[in-house]
Enzyme design. Structure first.
Site, short mmCIF file in Angstrom:
data_model
loop_
_atom_site.label_atom_id
_atom_site.label_comp_id
_atom_site.label_asym_id
_atom_site.label_seq_id
_atom_site.Cartn_x
_atom_site.Cartn_y
_atom_site.Cartn_z
N TRP A 104 0.82 -1.27 0.24
CA TRP A 104 -0.06 0.06 -0.04
C TRP A 104 0.76 1.21 -0.25
O TRP A 104 0.23 2.26 -0.39
CB TRP A 104 -0.98 0.03 1.35
CG TRP A 104 -0.16 -0.46 2.38
CD1 TRP A 104 -0.18 -1.65 2.96
CD2 TRP A 104 0.71 0.46 3.38
NE1 TRP A 104 0.42 -1.71 3.96
CE2 TRP A 104 1.14 -0.51 4.34
CE3 TRP A 104 0.98 1.98 3.31
CZ2 TRP A 104 1.98 0.22 5.43
CZ3 TRP A 104 1.94 2.37 4.15
CH2 TRP A 104 2.30 1.46 5.37
N ASN A 105 2.03 1.13 0.09
CA ASN A 105 2.77 2.47 0.48
C ASN A 105 3.21 3.26 -0.87
O ASN A 105 3.13 4.56 -0.76
CB ASN A 105 4.29 2.24 1.35
CG ASN A 105 5.24 1.29 0.64
OD1 ASN A 105 4.73 0.32 -0.22
ND2 ASN A 105 6.49 1.05 1.22
N CYS A 124 10.33 1.18 2.31
CA CYS A 124 11.59 0.16 2.98
C CYS A 124 13.01 0.88 2.85
O CYS A 124 13.68 0.13 3.51
CB CYS A 124 11.18 -0.84 2.31
SG CYS A 124 11.33 -0.62 0.31
N GLY A 166 6.80 -6.38 -0.29
CA GLY A 166 5.98 -6.38 1.07
C GLY A 166 6.93 -6.64 2.23
O GLY A 166 7.98 -6.76 2.35
N SER A 167 6.27 -7.34 3.26
CA SER A 167 6.95 -7.67 4.58
C SER A 167 7.80 -8.87 4.34
O SER A 167 7.38 -9.94 3.51
CB SER A 167 5.95 -8.02 5.64
OG SER A 167 5.10 -8.98 5.44
N GLU A 221 12.14 -2.60 11.39
CA GLU A 221 11.80 -1.41 10.65
C GLU A 221 10.83 -0.58 11.29
O GLU A 221 9.71 -1.04 11.83
CB GLU A 221 11.23 -1.86 9.16
CG GLU A 221 11.47 -1.30 8.33
CD GLU A 221 11.03 -1.90 7.13
OE1 GLU A 221 10.53 -3.11 6.97
OE2 GLU A 221 11.39 -1.42 5.89
N LYS A 262 -2.07 -8.44 -7.76
CA LYS A 262 -2.93 -8.17 -6.54
C LYS A 262 -2.53 -7.21 -5.81
O LYS A 262 -1.37 -7.28 -5.10
CB LYS A 262 -2.78 -9.58 -5.70
CG LYS A 262 -3.91 -10.17 -4.85
CD LYS A 262 -4.23 -9.33 -3.76
CE LYS A 262 -3.15 -9.34 -2.59
NZ LYS A 262 -3.34 -8.37 -1.46
N PRO A 263 -3.11 -6.11 -5.81
CA PRO A 263 -2.78 -4.82 -5.04
C PRO A 263 -3.01 -5.04 -3.52
O PRO A 263 -3.88 -6.00 -3.15
CB PRO A 263 -3.49 -3.82 -5.63
CG PRO A 263 -4.64 -4.33 -6.25
CD PRO A 263 -4.44 -5.79 -6.73
N GLU A 293 11.00 -8.13 -2.83
CA GLU A 293 11.35 -6.93 -2.45
C GLU A 293 10.91 -6.66 -1.13
O GLU A 293 9.71 -6.47 -0.92
CB GLU A 293 10.99 -5.56 -3.27
CG GLU A 293 12.10 -4.44 -3.33
CD GLU A 293 11.55 -3.57 -2.45
OE1 GLU A 293 12.18 -3.48 -1.22
OE2 GLU A 293 10.73 -2.63 -2.84
P1 ADP Z 1 2.67 -4.81 4.49
O1 ADP Z 1 3.04 -4.89 6.13
O2 ADP Z 1 3.52 -3.84 3.93
O3 ADP Z 1 1.29 -4.41 4.49
P2 ADP Z 1 2.45 -7.19 3.69
O4 ADP Z 1 3.22 -8.29 3.42
O5 ADP Z 1 1.42 -7.75 4.73
O6 ADP Z 1 3.05 -6.01 4.14
O7 ADP Z 1 1.50 -7.03 2.45
C1 ADP Z 1 2.11 -6.74 1.10
C2 ADP Z 1 1.02 -7.20 -0.01
O8 ADP Z 1 0.96 -8.83 0.46
C3 ADP Z 1 -0.29 -6.79 0.03
O9 ADP Z 1 -0.93 -6.83 -1.29
C4 ADP Z 1 -0.99 -7.99 1.09
O10 ADP Z 1 -2.45 -8.01 0.78
C5 ADP Z 1 -0.30 -9.09 0.62
N1 ADP Z 1 -0.40 -10.26 1.43
C6 ADP Z 1 -0.37 -10.31 2.62
N2 ADP Z 1 -0.38 -11.48 3.16
C7 ADP Z 1 -0.54 -12.40 2.05
C8 ADP Z 1 -0.61 -13.80 1.88
N3 ADP Z 1 -0.75 -14.63 3.11
N4 ADP Z 1 -0.77 -14.26 0.59
C9 ADP Z 1 -0.70 -13.33 -0.39
N5 ADP Z 1 -0.66 -12.04 -0.16
C10 ADP Z 1 -0.57 -11.63 0.87
#
Ligand code: ADP
Length: 498
Positions: free
Chosen positions: A174-175, A307, A251-252, A403, A198-199, A273
Site C-alpha cells: 500500500w505504501n 522500505c 511487502g513484508s 523497521e 494483487k494490490p 523486495e
Molecule cells: P505490509 O505490512 O506492507 O502490508 P504485507 O506483506 O502484509 O506488507 O503485504 C504486502 C502485500 O502482500 C499486500 O498486497 C498484501 O495483501 C499481500 N499479502 C499479505 N499476506 C498475504 C498472503 N498470505 N498471501 C498473499 N498475499 C499476501
C-alpha cells in the site's frame, strides 16, 4: 489482438461522492476486478478508507480463489499472443500507456492520496516516478538482445535467446500503490509476460485505475488482470498454480518468505523486495546541512513508510549536538495534514495497527533506557503522528533492530569508522544504506564494506528507473528498474546449431 474497452464516463456508485467530485475522469474510478478485459463483480465487497479522516471512499469487490483461478486462466489465454507480439509493438503499447498515465496524472495522484493518505505533492511525485518505469521499459522491450557464443568446433554456432518467463503474479503493498505496480507490470509486459496483479486491500483503487488505462491501450484482453480481496486465498492460488511461472512480491519479509516457500513447490521464479533497516551515517567531516536535509527528506517521505527509509541514524559523537540542532530546525517546519491540504508535507499513517505499533515501539524503547530527544508539535489525532527524535543507547533495542515504518528518527552516536561499519552491517537486512562524508577514501571504503544492495554516499536519491533497486540478505532477491530489471521476467534458451 486489441482489447480496447469503451471508456465509461459514469463512476461506480460504490465510490464516495467526495472522491467522485475530485476525480475528473470518472471512468478511472473502478471497484470491480479486472479479468480478461471485463470488470467483474463478485457479490462480496470490502471498504477502502481514507487514512486521513477514516471516511469510506469506496466499496470494492472482494475476490478469492475462484477469481484468482479465472484471472490466471485469462493470463494463460493471453500469454501466447502477447509473447508473440513484436517487440516494437509491445514498446509502442507501453508508450501509449505512459502517455495515458501522464495525461491522467492528476486524477491518479488524487486516487493515490485518497487511499494512502499521502499529501498530494508526494502523490504527484509517485505518479511521475512510476510513469518513468513504464517509459523506460517501453524502450527496453526493443533491447531484449540474445548472444552468439563461439562453438567448440568451427561448424556450428551456439545461440542464447531470451523468452518471456510466462504468466507473472505481482503482489504489491500500500505504501506506493502506483509505483510498486508500475515497477513490476511495465517490465513484465515489456518482456512479453501476461500479469495477474494483487494490490494491497488498503489501496486497490489506484491499481484499478491503472487497469482502466491499460484497457485503453492496445494490450490484448487478459494481458493484465487485477484481483483483490482475500489475500491468503489469492496468494495460495497464485503460488500453487503451476501455470503461474513467476511471482514478484513487494511487502513484508514474513509474507515474502512464506510466499516464496510456496513457489518452490513448483519451482517458480521469484523476485522479492522485502523489509530493510537502513543505516544513515553522518561523519564529522561532512556537509551537515546536506546530511540533515537528506535525512529529513528520506525519513519523512510517505510518513516514514518506505522500505529504504533511514532507520538507524549513526552520528559521529563530535558533531552530535550541531546535527541534532539542524534536525530540530527542519522538523519545526514540517506541516502534518490531510492530503487535501496542499500545504501539508506529512500525512497520516496507513491504519490504526500501524500507529499503535510505532507508539509501542517508542514506549518500549523509552522504558528500556532510550530518551525522547524532540517531539515536533502538530496533529496527533486519528492516524497522524508528528515526527520525533529518540536517542537510542542499545543497538539491540527493537526500535533499532526492527523497521520503524513511521516518522520516528532513532539516533545513536559512534566514534570510529570501523565501529560504525560493523554496527551498520549487524542486521539480517541489506536493502539501503546512506553515509555523508567529504573524505573520498572513506567513501570508497564504505561502498566496499557496507553490506547492502544500494548505497547512497552524500545522497538519498537512490531510486530511479535507470538504477537497479533491490536488496541482499533478508531484504530480497532480484532487482527492479535499470537494464537488469527486465531480466527478472526473461528466461534463457540456448540452442546449438550445426
Ligand atoms: P505490509 O505490512 O506492507 O502490508 P504485507 O506483506 O502484509 O506488507 O503485504 C504486502 C502485500 O502482500 C499486500 O498486497 C498484501 O495483501 C499481500 N499479502 C499479505 N499476506 C498475504 C498472503 N498470505 N498471501 C498473499 N498475499 C499476501
Amino acid at each position: 489482438m486489441v482489447g480496447r474497452l469503451p471508456p465509461v464516463s459514469k463512476a461506480s456508485s460504490a465510490v464516495s461522492h467526495m472522491m467522485q467530485s475530485r476525480v475528473t475522469h470518472r471512468s478511472l474510478l473502478r471497484t470491480r476486478a479486472l479479468i480478461h478485459g471485463q470488470w467483474i463483480p463478485t457479490g462480496k465487497q470490502f471498504s477502502v478508507l481514507n487514512p486521513a479522516d477514516g471516511g469510506q471512499i469506496a466499496q470494492v469487490e472482494s475476490c478469492g480463489a475462484l477469481q484468482a483461478r479465472e484471472a490466471v486462466l485469462a493470463a494463460i489465454t493471453a500469454q501466447p499472443s502477447w509473447a508473440g507480439t513484436p517487440h516494437k509493438t509491445r514498446s509502442d503499447i507501453l508508450i501509449e500507456l505512459y502517455d495515458l498515465v501522464c495525461q491522467h496524472s492528476e486524477d491518479l495522484a488524487t486516487i493515490v492520496a485518497f487511499e494512502s493518505g499521502k499529501p498530494m505533492v508526494e502523490a504527484r511525485a509517485e505518479i511521475e516516478y512510476g510513469a518513468r518505469y513504464i517509459q523506460w521499459f517501453a524502450e527496453e522491450a526493443k533491447r531484449i538482445n540474445g548472444s552468439i557464443i563461439p562453438a567448440p568446433t568451427n561448424s556450428g554456432q551456439l545461440l542464447v535467446k531470451y523468452e518471456p518467463v510466462g504468466v507473472v503474479a505481482a503482489i504489491t503493498p500500500w505504501n506506493f500503490p502506483f509505483a510498486m505496480l508500475a515497477r513490476k507490470v511495465a517490465p513484465a509486459l515489456a518482456a512479453g509476460c501476461s500479469v495477474v496483479c494483487k494490490p494491497s486491500e488498503e489501496t486497490p483503487l489506484t491499481a484499478l485505475a491503472f487497469g482502466q488505462l491499460c484497457c485503453e491501450t492496445g494490450l490484448p484482453d487478459g494481458a493484465i488482470n487485477i484481483i483483490m480481496g482475500d489475500a491468503q486465498e489469492i496468494g495460495l492460488e497464485l503460488t500453487s498454480n503451476d501455470q503461474v511461472r513467476k511471482l514478484t512480491f513487494t511487502g513484508s519479509t514474513p509474507v515474502g518468505c512464506s510466499l516464496s516457500a510456496a513457489c518452490m513447490s513448483n519451482v517458480k521464479r521469484v523476485s522479492l523486495e522485502l523489509g530493510g533497516n537502513a543505516p544513515f551515517i553522518v561523519f564529522e567531516h561532512s556537509d551537515l546541512d546536506a546530511a540533515a536535509d537528506g535525512l529529513i527528506a528520506a525519513k519523512l517521505r510517505n510518513a516514514g513508510q518506505t522500505c529504504i527509509s533511514p532507520n538507524r541514524i549513526f552520528v559521529e559523537k563530535s558533531i552530535n549536538d550541531p546535527f541534532i540542532a539542524k534536525l530540530r530546525e527542519r522538523l519545526n517546519k514540517v506541516r502534518v495534514g490531510h492530503c487535501h491540504d496542499e500545504t501539508a508535507n506529512l500525512g497520516p499513517l496507513i491504519n490504526t495497527q500501524a500507529k499503535r505499533r510505532i507508539e509501542r515501539l517508542v514506549a518500549d524503547a523509552i522504558d528500556e533506557g532510550a530518551v525522547m530527544e524532540f517531539e515536533t508539535p502538530g496533529r496527533q489525532d486519528g492516524l497522524f503522528l508528528p515526527p520525533k527524535i529518540v536517542r537510542v543507547y542499545d543497538d539491540d533495542a527493537r526500535i533499532f533492530s526492527e523497521e520503524i515504518f513511521g516518522p520516528v528518527i532513532a539516533v545513536s552516536t559512534f566514534e570510529t569508522e570501523e565501529e560504525v561499519i560493523q554496527r551498520a552491517n549487524a542486521s539480517p537486512y541489506g536493502l539501503a544504506a546512506y553515509a555523508y562524508t567529504i573524505d573520498n577514501g572513506r567513501s570508497n571504503r564504505l561502498v566496499s564494506d557496507l553490506q547492502f544492495g544500494m548505497i547512497g554516499i552524500n545522497s538519498v536519491g537512490l531510486s530511479n528507473e535507470m538504477a537497479p533497486f533491490g536488496g541482499i540478505k533478508q531484504s530480497g532477491i532480484g532487482r527492479e528498474g535499470s537494464v537488469f530489471g527486465i531480466t527478472e521476467y526473461l528466461q534463457q534458451k540456448y540452442c546449438r546449431i550445426e
